[in-house]
Design an enzyme around this catalytic site. Structure first.
Site, mmCIF file in Angstrom:
data_model
loop_
_atom_site.group_PDB
_atom_site.id
_atom_site.type_symbol
_atom_site.label_atom_id
_atom_site.label_comp_id
_atom_site.label_asym_id
_atom_site.label_seq_id
_atom_site.Cartn_x
_atom_site.Cartn_y
_atom_site.Cartn_z
ATOM 1 N N GLU A 218 -12.657 4.332 6.044
ATOM 2 C CA GLU A 218 -12.690 3.433 7.198
ATOM 3 C C GLU A 218 -13.844 3.697 8.154
ATOM 4 O OE1 GLU A 218 -7.950 3.350 7.906
ATOM 5 O OE2 GLU A 218 -9.019 5.226 7.897
ATOM 6 N N GLN B 237 0.834 -1.208 0.000
ATOM 7 C CA GLN B 237 0.000 0.000 0.000
ATOM 8 C C GLN B 237 0.867 1.257 0.000
ATOM 9 O OE1 GLN B 237 -2.989 -2.261 3.097
ATOM 10 N NE2 GLN B 237 -3.161 -0.045 3.108
ATOM 11 N N ARG C 43 -8.398 -1.179 8.561
ATOM 12 C CA ARG C 43 -9.459 -0.207 8.332
ATOM 13 C C ARG C 43 -9.670 0.710 9.538
ATOM 14 N NH1 ARG C 43 -14.306 -1.696 4.149
ATOM 15 N NH2 ARG C 43 -14.195 0.305 3.131
ATOM 16 N N CYS C 44 -8.608 1.385 9.895
ATOM 17 C CA CYS C 44 -8.637 2.255 11.047
ATOM 18 C C CYS C 44 -7.497 3.234 10.875
ATOM 19 C CB CYS C 44 -8.344 1.461 12.299
ATOM 20 S SG CYS C 44 -6.761 0.651 12.126
HETATM 21 N N1 MCN Z 1 -14.079 9.542 -1.667
HETATM 22 C C1 MCN Z 1 -15.011 10.409 -2.195
HETATM 23 N N2 MCN Z 1 -15.416 11.494 -1.475
HETATM 24 C C2 MCN Z 1 -14.937 11.727 -0.225
HETATM 25 C C3 MCN Z 1 -14.009 10.836 0.351
HETATM 26 C C4 MCN Z 1 -13.581 9.743 -0.415
HETATM 27 O O1 MCN Z 1 -15.472 10.177 -3.302
HETATM 28 N N3 MCN Z 1 -15.330 12.795 0.472
HETATM 29 C C5 MCN Z 1 -13.584 8.392 -2.435
HETATM 30 C C6 MCN Z 1 -12.079 8.534 -2.705
HETATM 31 O O2 MCN Z 1 -11.789 9.333 -3.769
HETATM 32 C C7 MCN Z 1 -11.645 7.105 -2.852
HETATM 33 C C8 MCN Z 1 -12.520 6.392 -1.826
HETATM 34 O O3 MCN Z 1 -13.678 7.228 -1.651
HETATM 35 O O4 MCN Z 1 -11.890 6.652 -4.154
HETATM 36 C C9 MCN Z 1 -11.821 6.210 -0.454
HETATM 37 O O5 MCN Z 1 -11.180 7.414 -0.134
HETATM 38 P P1 MCN Z 1 -10.441 7.759 1.227
HETATM 39 O O6 MCN Z 1 -11.428 7.913 2.296
HETATM 40 O O7 MCN Z 1 -9.532 8.871 0.935
HETATM 41 O O8 MCN Z 1 -9.573 6.456 1.568
HETATM 42 P P2 MCN Z 1 -8.258 5.935 0.827
HETATM 43 O O9 MCN Z 1 -8.429 6.047 -0.625
HETATM 44 O O10 MCN Z 1 -7.054 6.491 1.456
HETATM 45 O O11 MCN Z 1 -8.380 4.394 1.145
HETATM 46 C C10 MCN Z 1 -7.872 3.848 2.332
HETATM 47 C C11 MCN Z 1 -8.952 3.220 3.178
HETATM 48 C C12 MCN Z 1 -8.306 2.325 4.157
HETATM 49 S S1 MCN Z 1 -7.114 2.965 5.151
HETATM 50 C C13 MCN Z 1 -8.623 1.003 4.220
HETATM 51 S S2 MCN Z 1 -7.891 0.075 5.428
HETATM 52 C C14 MCN Z 1 -9.547 0.420 3.276
HETATM 53 C C15 MCN Z 1 -10.482 1.414 2.695
HETATM 54 O O12 MCN Z 1 -9.874 2.518 2.318
HETATM 55 N N4 MCN Z 1 -9.120 -0.566 2.461
HETATM 56 C C16 MCN Z 1 -9.879 -0.896 1.358
HETATM 57 N N5 MCN Z 1 -11.392 0.918 1.826
HETATM 58 C C17 MCN Z 1 -11.069 -0.147 1.045
HETATM 59 N N6 MCN Z 1 -11.839 -0.506 -0.005
HETATM 60 C C18 MCN Z 1 -11.439 -1.514 -0.794
HETATM 61 N N7 MCN Z 1 -12.228 -1.850 -1.861
HETATM 62 N N8 MCN Z 1 -10.286 -2.202 -0.584
HETATM 63 C C19 MCN Z 1 -9.500 -1.923 0.473
HETATM 64 O O13 MCN Z 1 -8.373 -2.584 0.662
HETATM 65 CU CU1 CUM Z 2 -5.512 0.925 9.540
HETATM 66 S S1 CUM Z 2 -5.882 -0.097 7.805
HETATM 67 MO MO1 CUM Z 2 -5.943 1.210 6.350
HETATM 68 O O1 CUM Z 2 -5.263 2.391 7.293
HETATM 69 O O2 CUM Z 2 -4.767 0.716 5.340
#
Ligand code: MCN
Ligand code: CUM
Length: 796
Positions: free
Chosen positions: A741, A223, A370-371
């Site tokens: 998360e 990641q 997921r935290c």
């Molecule tokens: N998004 C959006 N509008 C927002 C916030 C987010 O449209 N206001 C969209 C983003 O553009 C992105 C998605 O939602 O396409 C998730 O965005 P974000 O909250 O920024 O999270 P990350 O992209 O950084 O993803 C990480 C987060 C984590 S830490 C874990 S753990 C997890 C999760 O995402 N692992 C996943 N969701 C997952 N979903 C899938 N399918 N697979 C994983 O491994």
């Molecule tokens: Cu704590 S799981 Mo996600 O942050 O990759």
């Protein structure tokens, strides 16, 4: 004559655009690590320890070497000659790559075989003879600190016991004073059990060292590719520019693919030694038994309360079981992640948290899944404690929350543990959720059902999550400051390629990042290709975890688009033969302020950047932005579940679940809903069915999908999502907060609180997750708490 474009039509902000990556995924055309086949590639398998704690007396690999097709057998002893038997972890500890002196958990990596195919390698692993001398085993923090406990990390100097850290935050004296003045002190003890991210795709790597070019290429399930590149440079002592890390498609990460695993390191060393590509693909048991798990934290919580429900202070003590090595990936400043984000949504004057971390004979991990660094535990404890407090006071569950929430006009709000929350409408979210679940009516039905012996319950959970580490002032990992990046190249035909330092694992970045570009530049999203995960081409970034991508990399996408727009404006002025000050922007087009009909599209500016730029202007339309966020983003959510518990069997069913998520501006509402659904499904699974624990000998119980259950559409209840509360993030360029998360963080307490509510009046204060039927039945039948993880339970 050019016209402004319609944002939704071009797939901009707010468009529920279909996920472009799914085109290849649903056709089986994804490119995962295991799909990659290189010429001359060999295969690696790992021999794992069957015992949780034992001294290694000898390892005899001669029979393995004799098997035709075997190219190399790696043992700890060989790794040690290259100073690679141990590696540094992301939390300033060390971790064994291959065991030398002792094995410290069941499933620990003891040796590796590299062979022509994985079957030969596996057979050869079985031909290795290891002579173990078993040692006493520790499987929980109580045992870890008991008198005379064996010292697990006797490899370390200055480590006389099993304690990793004693850490505290908050105001101890102030908290003591507030407790002295309380009308009532409510107490709760519980255990957030070990859970496992368990992505469908396990971990793996293909290392390809080319002696002729001195270049090492590693395709791997990470990641955070740039962090891996830096770590490989340090651990393997290779020059950083000669290392290329590529994360291809990833079949789910969920935090499992943040840490650095021995398998990666061994495949790299094997490729360097053999000068051939070496592939390692972990199997499911290997993944469940040895890779970064989550939680496994014990809590003692106390709340000082006024009679009317006002929370005066909170005291928390957590005992975290980190397994054999302290390998959490978390900001350096903190020992127990962001556990102290607990109670951030409540206006509490003072609080104090103590945390102790201990080693055990279990796989290392603790933070991921997921935290945002332990926020899941923080929010679970918070919401369980608030429920217990309301019960102790005999006041309403919704009311105690509403009266203690931080009010909308109190932002930015300093929490008692020192965070600064940015914005929110907590009361409104709760109101929407209560209305959706028809709160008053349910309470009536519940009382009526109770009179006929049926147990209905309603559980409220709220959460706010600190998402988007950094800022770099406060957040770093091993000294590397936390920020992120985006690089945008607009080609002459107005099509573009965007790269970021994040790495999607299923979250849909290829879809949503293009929507941000469309929003900022008016270039249709379908004209923007998004690429992540190749350190040779992507700008430096800290990767994807802690839902930091939208808060940080997503902000960088907006910022780099704005840089492109600033240059395009100059090109537009040149094309329209007016000065830049006379130019106005609307989506997709610049025009002359005094003559709005005279305009040029962003695409016309793009071609001009390559064919008709003004004198002295640097050609091209490309740029990079690094974004260091001023603060974390703080989404908020309310989840309310209603359940019915069968007192005869202990089985409970979800009647309804409503979710009100406020993650600020939604880039892609459909993807946001997908993230919430996924998180709630995982929350439901943790609370209901997932069990991965250890017997007294340290054998992992639940290291397969027969025991550790993944919920399917069949078991998973339906969820009702509400999106009407939107508090734009005040410091994010497009007002977005993270969402990835939230539901996994806040969801579990809704289910547990609902079951506990159904049992109210029985004297049962706590049933720990997973709330399996036998545990619920035991609690009902014997009117007692069912807390703790086997083999030590409160009733033993
Ligand atoms: N998004 C959006 N509008 C927002 C916030 C987010 O449209 N206001 C969209 C983003 O553009 C992105 C998605 O939602 O396409 C998730 O965005 P974000 O909250 O920024 O999270 P990350 O992209 O950084 O993803 C990480 C987060 C984590 S830490 C874990 S753990 C997890 C999760 O995402 N692992 C996943 N969701 C997952 N979903 C899938 N399918 N697979 C994983 O491994
Ligand atoms: Cu704590 S799981 Mo996600 O942050 O990759």
């Amino acid at each position: 004559m050019s016209q402004a474009v319609d944002e939704i039509k071009i797939g901009g902000l707010g468009a529920s655009r279909r996920r472009v990556e799914d085109n290849r995924f649903i056709r089986g055309k994804g490119n995962y690590t295991d799909d990659i086949v290189l010429p001359g590639m060999l295969h690696m398998e790992i021999l794992r320890s069957p015992l949780a704690h034992a001294r290694i007396k000898s390892i005899d690999a001669s029979k393995a070497w004799d098997i035709p097709g075997v190219h190399l057998v790696l043992t700890g002893e060989m790794m040690a000659t290259r100073n690679l038997a141990w590696m540094p972890t992301l939390s300033y500890d060390t971790q064994a790559v291959l065991a030398t002196d002792k094995v410290r958990f069941q499933g620990q990596e003891v040796a590796c075989v590299i062979a022509d195919d994985p079957y030969i390698a596996k057979d050869a692993c079985e031909a290795i003879v290891v002579d173990y001398e078993p040692l006493p085993v520790i499987v929980n923090p109580t045992q870890a600190v008991a008198e005379g406990a064996p010292v697990i990390r006797d490899d370390k100097e200055n480590q006389p016991d099993n304690v990793i850290y004693d850490w505290e935050v908050g105001d101890r004296d102030g908290t003591d004073r507030a407790f002295a003045g309380a009308d009532l002190v409510s107490k709760l003890e519980l255990h957030y059990p070990r859970s496992h991210p368990s992505p469908i795709e396990c971990c793996g790597s293909i290392a390809d060292f080319n002696r002729a070019t001195s270049k090492l290429t590693v395709y791997m399930t990470t990641q955070a590719p740039h962090i891996i590149r830096a770590a490989v440079a340090m651990v393997a002592e290779l020059p950083e520019h000669m290392i290329r890390i590529v994360s291809p498609d990833i079949g789910g990460g969920f935090g499992n693919k943040v840490p650095i695993y021995p398998g990666y390191v061994c495949s790299i060393l094997a490729s360097i030694l053999l000068e051939r590509p070496v592939k390692w693909i972990e199997d499911k048991s290997g993944n469940l038994i040895s890779t970064g798990f989550a939680r496994d934290v014990y809590l003692k919580g106390e709340m000082a309360l006024r009679k009317d429900g006002k929370i005066l202070a909170v005291r928390m003590h957590t005992d975290a079981d980190h397994g054999a090595f302290f390998s959490d990936a978390q900001p350096s400043k903190f020992k127990i992640g962001l556990m102290h984000s607990a109670f951030a949504a409540y206006d509490i004057p003072v609080a104090h948290l103590t945390a102790r971390g201990t080693y055990s004979n279990k796989a290392p991990g603790g933070v991921a899944y997921r935290c945002s660094f332990r926020v899941t535990e923080a929010m679970f404890f918070q919401e369980r404690m608030v429920q217990a407090a309301a019960d102790d006071l005999g006041i309403d569950q919704a009311q105690i929350r509403a009266m203690n929430f931080v009010r909308d006009d109190q932002f930015p709000h300093r929490t008692p543990f020192g965070f600064l929350t940015d914005s929110g409408q907590y009361g409104k979210c709760l109101d929407v959720a209560l209305k959706a679940i028809d709160y008053e009516n349910f309470r009536r039905e519940q009382a009526e059902a109770r009179s006929r012996g049926r147990l209905l319950g309603l559980g409220i959970s709220t959460m706010t999550e600190p998402l988007g580490a950094g800022n770099s002032r406060e957040y770093d990992i091993l000294g590397i400051k936390m920020f992120d990046s985006a690089d945008l190249k607009v080609h002459m035909t107005g099509k573009a390629i965007l790269r970021t330092g994040a790495k999607t694992q299923g979250q849909g970045h290829e879809t949503t990042w293009a929507q941000i570009v469309a929003h900022e530049l008016g270039i249709p999203a379908e004209d923007v290709v998004v690429e992540e995960g190749d350190t040779d081409t992507a700008p430096f970034g800290m990767g994807t975890y802690a839902s930091r991508s939208t808060p940080v990399a997503g902000a960088a996408v907006a910022m780099v688009s704005r840089k492109i727009r600033a240059k395009a404006r100059k090109l537009a002025a040149h094309l329209l033969e007016v000065s830049e000050e006379d130019i106005e922007w609307e989506l997709g087009r610049f025009y002359v302020r005094s003559a709005p009909d005279r305009g040029v599209t962003i695409q016309e500016c793009a071609i001009a950047a390559y064919s008709n730029m003004p004198d002295g202007m640097e050609p091209g339309l490309e740029n990079t932005a690094y974004y260091d966020p001023p603060n974390l983003t703080w989404p908020f959510a309310v989840y309310i579940a209603t359940v019915e518990v069968d007192p005869q069997t202990g089985v409970w069913d979800v009647l309804k679940l409503v979710a009100v998520d406020d993650c600020g501006v939604r880039i892609n509402p459909m993807i946001v809903e997908g993230q919430i659904m996924g998180g709630l499904t995982e929350a439901y699974a943790m609370s209901n069915m997932q069990f991965i624990t250890f017997d007294a000998e340290g054998n992992c119980v639940g290291s397969n999908y027969m025991d550790y259950l993944l919920p399917t559409a069949w078991e998973t209840p339906g969820f009702e999502l509400h999106s009407e509360v939107v508090t734009p993030c005040p410091h994010h360029p497009i007002g977005a907060k993270g969402i990835g998360e939230c539901a996994a963080v806040g969801g579990p307490a809704a289910f547990v609180n609902a079951v506990m509510d159904a049992l109210s009046g029985t004297g049962v204060r706590n049933i720990d997750m997973p709330m399996l039927p036998d545990r619920v039945w035991e609690a009902i039948t014997y009117r007692r708490d069912v807390s703790g993880a086997p083999p030590v339970r409160s009733d033993d």
